[in-house]
Design an enzyme around this catalytic site. Structure first.
Site, short mmCIF file in Angstrom:
data_model
loop_
_atom_site.label_atom_id
_atom_site.label_comp_id
_atom_site.label_asym_id
_atom_site.label_seq_id
_atom_site.Cartn_x
_atom_site.Cartn_y
_atom_site.Cartn_z
N SER A 110 -9.93 -0.58 6.91
CA SER A 110 -9.05 -0.23 5.84
C SER A 110 -8.53 -2.10 5.38
CB SER A 110 -8.61 1.13 5.59
OG SER A 110 -8.88 1.84 4.82
N SER A 158 -9.59 1.82 3.06
CA SER A 158 -8.37 2.72 1.52
C SER A 158 -7.77 1.81 1.64
CB SER A 158 -8.32 3.58 2.71
OG SER A 158 -6.99 2.79 3.67
N LYS A 161 0.63 -1.34 -0.12
CA LYS A 161 0.19 -0.45 -0.10
C LYS A 161 0.69 0.84 0.21
CE LYS A 161 -3.91 2.50 2.47
NZ LYS A 161 -5.19 1.72 4.26
N1 GLN Z 1 -13.30 4.40 5.90
C1 GLN Z 1 -12.61 4.71 6.69
C2 GLN Z 1 -12.31 6.21 7.24
O1 GLN Z 1 -12.34 6.74 6.24
C3 GLN Z 1 -11.01 3.95 7.74
C4 GLN Z 1 -10.79 4.08 6.82
C5 GLN Z 1 -9.02 3.37 7.50
O2 GLN Z 1 -9.68 2.70 7.92
N2 GLN Z 1 -7.93 3.80 7.16
O3 GLN Z 1 -11.52 6.57 7.74
#
Ligand code: GLN
Length: 485
Positions: free
Chosen positions: A177, A153, A78
Site C-alpha cells: 500500500s 490503500s 495517511k
Molecule cells: N491491497 C492489499 C490489501 O488489500 C494491501 C493493502 C495494504 O498494504 N494496506 O490488503
C-alpha cells in the site's frame, strides 16, 4: 517557481538561508490544495489552522537557528495514524468521528522536528484495498488521469504528493500500500523493514505485516524522512533496537559492481507490455551505470497472494474485533440488547470489503480449519522467506516491477475482489518476509501513466535500496515530470 512544487531538501536550503519562511511554504501548499483538491480528492481532513500555528512556531525555531530538514515543511498523513486532536477515520464510517487522545510515535517524531501538518489523507477502509475506492468517505483520483485510480490503500498519500498538495506524506504498507500507489502516481514510496519504524499509534490492520513509510517526490527526500521516523520505540514491542544509519549518506556512493538480481517469476504472462518494457529498460540502465545484472529465481512467488489473503484477513479479523460500539467509534442508534447492538454497530459501521475480510479471517482461524488454512499459509510464508534468503546470497538487491499494470479506470475492478487482490502479486512477498522495498518512477505508459520500479533488499539494508534508487534517479528525469492538472 511555486514553493509547493519543490522538494524537502530544496525548501530546507531556502529556509536555512532565510530566503523563505515556513509560513510562505504552508500558504503556497494550501493555495495549491485550493486549486486542485476538488479534482483529486486526496484529503479526508484538512487542517489549515493547525498548519498555520505550526508554521509560525517553526519559523520562530528557525529564527533562533534551530532547524533540521523537516522543520517547517508541510506534510500530509495517511488517515490511519493517530493524531492527537485531529480526526483519524481510517476511511471508515466506524471511526468517522474518532479523535485520538494521543499521537502515534511517527507523528511525535515529526513534531519534535517542528513539521507542519496539512491534513489527513484518504485511504481504503482500514487499509484494505489497492485503489482507494474502498474508502467509505470519498473518492480519490489519480492526478495523471482523473478517470483512473491512484492505487491503494495509501492512494490519498500518493496522489497528494504527485499533485503537490503536500511536500511529502506518510503511508502504511501491509501488502503493497505504499509502493503500489507511489508507482501508479509517479512518486517515490518506501516500505521499511518490519520493525524499522514504530507502529505505535498506527491503527492495526495485519500486525505482522503493517509498516509505516515515506512517500516523497524524490529519493533524497525519502532518505531524509527515513532518518527521522526510523528507530526503536519502547511502545512497539516489534520495533527493533538497532542503530539508525544516516540514510542520506548512502546516496553518495555509486553502484559499481553492485549485484542486481532480476527474478524470472516477476515477468509473468498478462503483465502489461508497457510495464514490462519500462522495467526492462530500467534494468539495462542500471547495468550501464555499473551494476552486474543476474537472473535469480523466487519460485514461491505465485503462492504469495494466496498466503497473504489468509494471514492478513486472519489478523484483521482479530484486530477489528475491538470495534464493538462500546469503547469508541460508531454505535448503532437502536440496539435492542447487547448482542443486537454489537451486530448492528458492525453491520452499519463497516463497508463490504472489511466485512469480507473479517469473514474470511474468522473462517480461516476457526476450530477445525486453522490447520488447513492459517497454518498452511504460515508455512508458505516461511518458504517465501527462504526464497529471499537464497536469492540474497547471489545479489545485493532485487529489481522488479511494482504493479503488473499502470493505473486502471475507476470502477474497473470494484466488482471483482480477486482482480483487485492480484494487483499486489509483486509487492506482497516483501511484507510476508519483512524485507524493505521501494518504488521509484521508471517510465510512462503509452497513455501517459506513470510506471514504478521496485527495489528490494535484505532486512535492514534500506541503504542499499536507496543507493541504487538514487543512482537510477540521477540518470533519469521521470521524477521531475508533473501531472497535467
Ligand atoms: N491491497 C492489499 C490489501 O488489500 C494491501 C493493502 C495494504 O498494504 N494496506 O490488503
Amino acid at each position: 517557481m511555486e514553493l509547493y512544487s519543490l522538494t524537502i531538501h530544496e525548501l530546507y536550503r531556502l529556509l536555512k538561508k532565510g530566503e523563505i519562511t515556513s509560513k510562505e511554504i504552508t500558504e503556497s501548499v494550501f493555495k495549491r490544495i485550493g486549486q486542485v483538491e476538488d479534482k483529486v480528492g486526496a484529503y479526508i481532513t484538512l487542517t489549515p489552522d493547525i498548519a498555520a500555528d505550526m508554521a509560525r512556531e517553526s519559523d520562530e525555531k528557525i529564527k533562533r537557528g534551530n532547524i533540521s530538514y523537516l522543520t517547517g515543511i508541510p506534510a500530509g498523513i495517511k488517515d490511519i495514524m493517530c493524531t492527537q486532536g485531529i480526526k483519524t477515520t481510517c476511511g471508515s464510517r466506524m471511526l468517522e468521528n474518532f479523535i485520538p487522545p494521543y499521537d502515534g510515535t511517527v507523528i511525535k517524531k515529526l513534531k519534535d522536528c517542528h513539521f507542519v501538518i496539512t491534513g489527513k489523507l484518504n485511504m481504503d477502509e482500514f487499509a484494505m484495498g489497492s485503489s482507494t475506492e474502498h474508502s467509505a468517505l470519498r473518492i480519490t483520483r489519480n492526478p495523471w488521469n482523473l478517470e483512473t485510480i491512484p492505487g491503494g490503500s495509501s492512494g490519498g498519500s500518493a496522489a497528494a504528493v504527485a499533485a503537490d498538495e503536500c511536500i511529502y506524506s506518510l503511508g502504511s504498507d501491509t501488502g503493497g500500500s505504499i509502493r503500489q500507489p507511489a508507482s501508479l502516481c509517479g512518486v517515490v514510496g518506501l516500505k521499511p523493514t518490519y520493525g524499522r519504524v514504530s507502529r505505535y499509534g498506527l491503527v492495526a490492520f495485519a500486525s505482522s505485516l503493517d509498516q509505516i513509510g515515506p512517500i516523497t517526490k524524490d529519493v533524497t527526500d525519502c532518505a531524509i524522512v527515513m532518518n527521522v521516523i526510523s528507530g526503536y520505540d519502547p511502545y512497539d514491542s516489534t520495533s527493533v533496537p538497532r542503530d539508525v544509519p544516516d540514510y542520506t549518506q548512502a546516496l553518495k556512493r555509486g553502484i559499481d559492481g553492485f549485484r542486481i538480481g532480476v527474478p524470472k517469476e516477476y515477468f509473468i504472462e498478462g503483465m502489461d507490455p508497457d510495464v514490462e518494457d519500462a522495467v526492462k529498460k530500467a534494468i539495462s540502465l542500471l547495468e550501464s551505470i555499473g551494476a552486474d545484472v543476474i537472473e535469480i529465481s523466487l519460485p514461491c512467488t505465485e503462492y504469495g497472494v494466496a498466503a497473504y489473503y489468509i494471514i492478513a484477513p486472519a489478523e484483521a479479523s482479530s484486530n477489528l474485533a475491538r470495534y464493538d460500539g462500546v469503547r469508541y467509534g460508531y454505535r448503532t442508534k437502536d440496539g435492542k440488547d447487547l448482542l443486537n447492538m454489537y451486530c448492528k454497530t458492525r453491520s452499519e459501521g463497516f463497508g463490504p470489503e472489511v466485512k469480507r475480510r473479517i469473514m474470511l479471517g474468522t473462517y480461516a482461524l476457526s476450530a477445525g480449519y486453522y490447520e488447513a488454512y492459517y497454518k498452511k499459509a504460515s508455512q508458505v510464508r516461511t518458504l517465501l522467506i527462504q526464497d529471499f534468503e537464497k536469492a540474497f546470497e547471489m545479489c545485493d538487491v532485487i529489481v522488479a516491477p511494482v504493479s503488473p499494470t499502470p493505473a486502471f479506470k475507476i470502477g474497473e475492478k470494484l466488482a471483482d475482489p480477486l482482480q483487485m487482490y492480484l494487483c499486489d502479486v509483486f509487492t506482497i512477498p516483501a511484507n510476508l518476509s519483512g524485507i524493505p522495498g521501494i518504488s521509484i518512477p521508471c517510465g510512462f505508459s503509452k497513455a501517459g501513466l506513470p510506471i514504478g520500479l521496485q527495489i528490494l533488499s535484505k532486512h535492514f539494508e534500506e541503504e542499499k535500496i536507496l543507493r541504487v534508487a538514487y543512482n537510477f534517479e540521477q540518470n533519469t528525469t521521470y521524477h521531475l515530470k508533473k501531472p497535467p492538472l
